[in-house]
Design a protein around this motif. Structure first.
Motif, PDB file in Angstrom:
ATOM      1  N   LEU A 103       0.832  -1.203   0.000  1.00 46.94           N
ATOM      2  CA  LEU A 103       0.000   0.000   0.000  1.00 46.94           C
ATOM      3  C   LEU A 103       0.867   1.253   0.000  1.00 46.94           C
ATOM      4  N   GLU A 104       1.967   1.223   0.715  1.00 48.66           N
ATOM      5  CA  GLU A 104       2.876   2.371   0.724  1.00 48.66           C
ATOM      6  C   GLU A 104       3.466   2.611  -0.664  1.00 48.66           C
ATOM      7  N   SER A 105       3.845   1.530  -1.355  1.00 44.40           N
ATOM      8  CA  SER A 105       4.374   1.669  -2.708  1.00 44.40           C
ATOM      9  C   SER A 105       3.321   2.218  -3.649  1.00 44.40           C
ATOM     10  N   LEU A 106       2.086   1.735  -3.511  1.00 41.02           N
ATOM     11  CA  LEU A 106       1.001   2.218  -4.364  1.00 41.02           C
ATOM     12  C   LEU A 106       0.726   3.685  -4.094  1.00 41.02           C
ATOM     13  N   LEU A 107       0.741   4.079  -2.833  1.00 40.36           N
ATOM     14  CA  LEU A 107       0.463   5.473  -2.478  1.00 40.36           C
ATOM     15  C   LEU A 107       1.503   6.410  -3.078  1.00 40.36           C
ATOM     16  N   LYS A 108       2.760   6.075  -2.982  1.00 41.03           N
ATOM     17  CA  LYS A 108       3.815   6.915  -3.541  1.00 41.03           C
ATOM     18  C   LYS A 108       3.636   7.077  -5.048  1.00 41.03           C
ATOM     19  N   GLY A 118      -3.498  14.766 -12.404  1.00 39.36           N
ATOM     20  CA  GLY A 118      -4.731  15.094 -11.689  1.00 39.36           C
ATOM     21  C   GLY A 118      -5.690  13.927 -11.576  1.00 39.36           C
ATOM     22  N   GLU A 119      -5.241  12.730 -11.964  1.00 35.38           N
ATOM     23  CA  GLU A 119      -6.089  11.543 -11.923  1.00 35.38           C
ATOM     24  C   GLU A 119      -5.817  10.746 -10.639  1.00 35.38           C
ATOM     25  N   GLY A 120      -6.856  10.501  -9.864  1.00 38.96           N
ATOM     26  CA  GLY A 120      -6.720   9.722  -8.654  1.00 38.96           C
ATOM     27  C   GLY A 120      -7.118   8.269  -8.860  1.00 38.96           C
ATOM     28  N   MET A 121      -6.809   7.459  -7.867  1.00 40.02           N
ATOM     29  CA  MET A 121      -7.153   6.037  -7.880  1.00 40.02           C
ATOM     30  C   MET A 121      -7.974   5.705  -6.635  1.00 40.02           C
ATOM     31  N   GLN A 122      -8.578   4.525  -6.658  1.00 37.42           N
ATOM     32  CA  GLN A 122      -9.274   4.007  -5.494  1.00 37.42           C
ATOM     33  C   GLN A 122      -8.705   2.631  -5.149  1.00 37.42           C
ATOM     34  N   TYR A 123      -8.814   2.267  -3.868  1.00 38.30           N
ATOM     35  CA  TYR A 123      -8.373   0.927  -3.488  1.00 38.30           C
ATOM     36  C   TYR A 123      -9.332   0.310  -2.488  1.00 38.30           C
ATOM     37  N   LEU A 124      -9.333  -1.019  -2.461  1.00 43.79           N
ATOM     38  CA  LEU A 124     -10.133  -1.803  -1.529  1.00 43.79           C
ATOM     39  C   LEU A 124      -9.200  -2.660  -0.685  1.00 43.79           C
ATOM     40  N   MET A 125      -9.513  -2.800   0.590  1.00 39.40           N
ATOM     41  CA  MET A 125      -8.747  -3.675   1.465  1.00 39.40           C
ATOM     42  C   MET A 125      -9.258  -5.107   1.302  1.00 39.40           C
ATOM     43  N   GLU A 154      -6.943   9.911   0.293  1.00 37.34           N
ATOM     44  CA  GLU A 154      -6.725  11.277  -0.185  1.00 37.34           C
ATOM     45  C   GLU A 154      -7.078  11.335  -1.659  1.00 37.34           C
ATOM     46  N   GLU A 155      -6.901  12.485  -2.257  1.00 42.37           N
ATOM     47  CA  GLU A 155      -7.282  12.636  -3.666  1.00 42.37           C
ATOM     48  C   GLU A 155      -6.525  11.675  -4.573  1.00 42.37           C
ATOM     49  N   ALA A 156      -5.262  11.471  -4.297  1.00 40.76           N
ATOM     50  CA  ALA A 156      -4.449  10.615  -5.153  1.00 40.76           C
ATOM     51  C   ALA A 156      -4.835   9.147  -5.023  1.00 40.76           C
ATOM     52  N   LEU A 157      -5.196   8.733  -3.810  1.00 35.26           N
ATOM     53  CA  LEU A 157      -5.505   7.335  -3.554  1.00 35.26           C
ATOM     54  C   LEU A 157      -6.558   7.262  -2.454  1.00 35.26           C
ATOM     55  N   THR A 158      -7.772   6.920  -2.837  1.00 34.67           N
ATOM     56  CA  THR A 158      -8.906   6.936  -1.915  1.00 34.67           C
ATOM     57  C   THR A 158      -9.280   5.516  -1.497  1.00 34.67           C
ATOM     58  N   TRP A 159      -9.411   5.325  -0.180  1.00 34.44           N
ATOM     59  CA  TRP A 159      -9.898   4.035   0.319  1.00 34.44           C
ATOM     60  C   TRP A 159     -11.403   3.989   0.111  1.00 34.44           C
ATOM     61  N   ARG A 160     -11.863   2.982  -0.687  1.00 36.73           N
ATOM     62  CA  ARG A 160     -13.274   2.939  -1.051  1.00 36.73           C
ATOM     63  C   ARG A 160     -14.029   1.732  -0.520  1.00 36.73           C
ATOM     64  N   GLY A 161     -13.351   0.788   0.156  1.00 37.13           N
ATOM     65  CA  GLY A 161     -14.117  -0.329   0.669  1.00 37.13           C
ATOM     66  C   GLY A 161     -13.292  -1.579   0.867  1.00 37.13           C
ATOM     67  N   PHE A 162     -13.971  -2.737   0.728  1.00 37.76           N
ATOM     68  CA  PHE A 162     -13.384  -4.029   1.063  1.00 37.76           C
ATOM     69  C   PHE A 162     -13.613  -5.037  -0.063  1.00 37.76           C
ATOM     70  N   MET A 163     -12.741  -6.039  -0.072  1.00 38.53           N
ATOM     71  CA  MET A 163     -12.885  -7.157  -1.000  1.00 38.53           C
ATOM     72  C   MET A 163     -12.612  -8.455  -0.260  1.00 38.53           C
ATOM     73  N   THR A 164     -13.315  -9.521  -0.640  1.00 48.21           N
ATOM     74  CA  THR A 164     -13.009 -10.847  -0.101  1.00 48.21           C
ATOM     75  C   THR A 164     -13.413 -11.907  -1.109  1.00 48.21           C
ATOM     76  N   MET A 165     -12.975 -13.138  -0.810  1.00 51.13           N
ATOM     77  CA  MET A 165     -13.331 -14.307  -1.612  1.00 51.13           C
ATOM     78  C   MET A 165     -14.011 -15.320  -0.710  1.00 51.13           C
ATOM     79  N   GLY A 166     -14.994 -16.028  -1.255  1.00 51.33           N
ATOM     80  CA  GLY A 166     -15.682 -17.055  -0.499  1.00 51.33           C
ATOM     81  C   GLY A 166     -14.828 -18.295  -0.334  1.00 51.33           C
TER      82      GLY A 166
END
Length: 234
Positions: A103-108, A118-125, A154-166
């Motif tokens: 996550l730190e590498s992705l954020l940088k 000016g383009e941001g990203m989103q990520y899921l835990m 933040e604008e560059a990388l926004t936490w948007r939710g969660f992911m899982t597998m059954g």
């Protein structure tokens, strides 16, 4: 098995509508399939696609011809520190975040991309709620709680939710319990967040437990090829 992906996608969308889940987003998993599949579905009005191999996606996306509808690309595989820096500018949403270092590498990298474009990203835990060692990626609920307060958004990388597998055995009762637990975690920690859960074999269970995103491959695209797709040489 050969399938008509447009008709298959429409059939799933119709079933979602019948179930009262018309707002659920479908990410069509296109790994091992060529860019023509993405183009076909773009022409039909669909725009969200998922890949789990960075090198395959990079080669494939470059060959997708411009359409009236711009695609949204989801990275579905486990996020690895070595590849994280390459995802901004290629993917828009990253589903498989399960380590602080990745996550730190992705954020940088996301910050650099945001400063330039000016383009941001989103990520899921990604959480592993089945306790199966065979599941690639995903942190335990306890590990998530330990890092919860330090998750960047933040604008560059926004936490948007969660992911899982059954669970691998796809037992319906256990699968529903896993999806229900992820919804409870979401409700407690990010009430308006996304829930990416459910694939071709269990998406019906996932939407009944509150999924907002389902990741569907073979039920739309048919049987996958044996290895990653790569462009023909020559």
């Amino acid at each position: 098995m050969r399938m008509d992906p447009v008709r298959a996608l429409a059939s799933i969308r119709e079933e979602l509508d019948r179930r009262g889940h018309n707002r659920v987003r479908i990410v069509v998993v296109t790994k091992t399939h060529g860019p023509e599949l993405i183009e076909t579905l773009l022409k039909a009005g669909h725009r969200e696609f998922g890949e789990n191999r960075f090198t395959e996606a990079r080669a494939k996306f470059a060959l997708v011809h411009a359409q009236a509808i711009q695609p949204i690309y989801h990275h579905l595989g486990p996020l690895q520190s070595g590849f994280a820096r390459n995802l901004p500018g290629l993917f828009h949403v990253v589903h498989g975040v399960s380590s602080a270092s990745a996550l730190e590498s992705l954020l940088k990298a996301a910050r650099r991309h945001f400063e330039a474009t000016g383009e941001g990203m989103q990520y899921l835990m990604q959480l592993n709620l089945t306790a199966e060692s065979s599941k690639l990626g995903g942190m335990s609920e306890e590990q998530f709680l330990q890092c919860r307060e330090s998750l960047p958004s933040e604008e560059a990388l926004t936490w948007r939710g969660f992911m899982t597998m059954g669970p691998t055995d796809q037992d319906a009762k256990r699968t529903s319990e896993v999806f229900r637990r992820l919804r409870q975690i979401r409700d407690e920690h990010l009430p308006d967040g996304e829930l990416s859960m459910g694939m071709s074999g269990d998406w019906q269970l996932a939407v009944e437990e509150g999924a907002t995103i389902v990741r569907i491959g073979t039920a739309i695209t048919g049987t996958r090829a044996g290895g990653p797709w790569m462009p023909e040489s020559g």
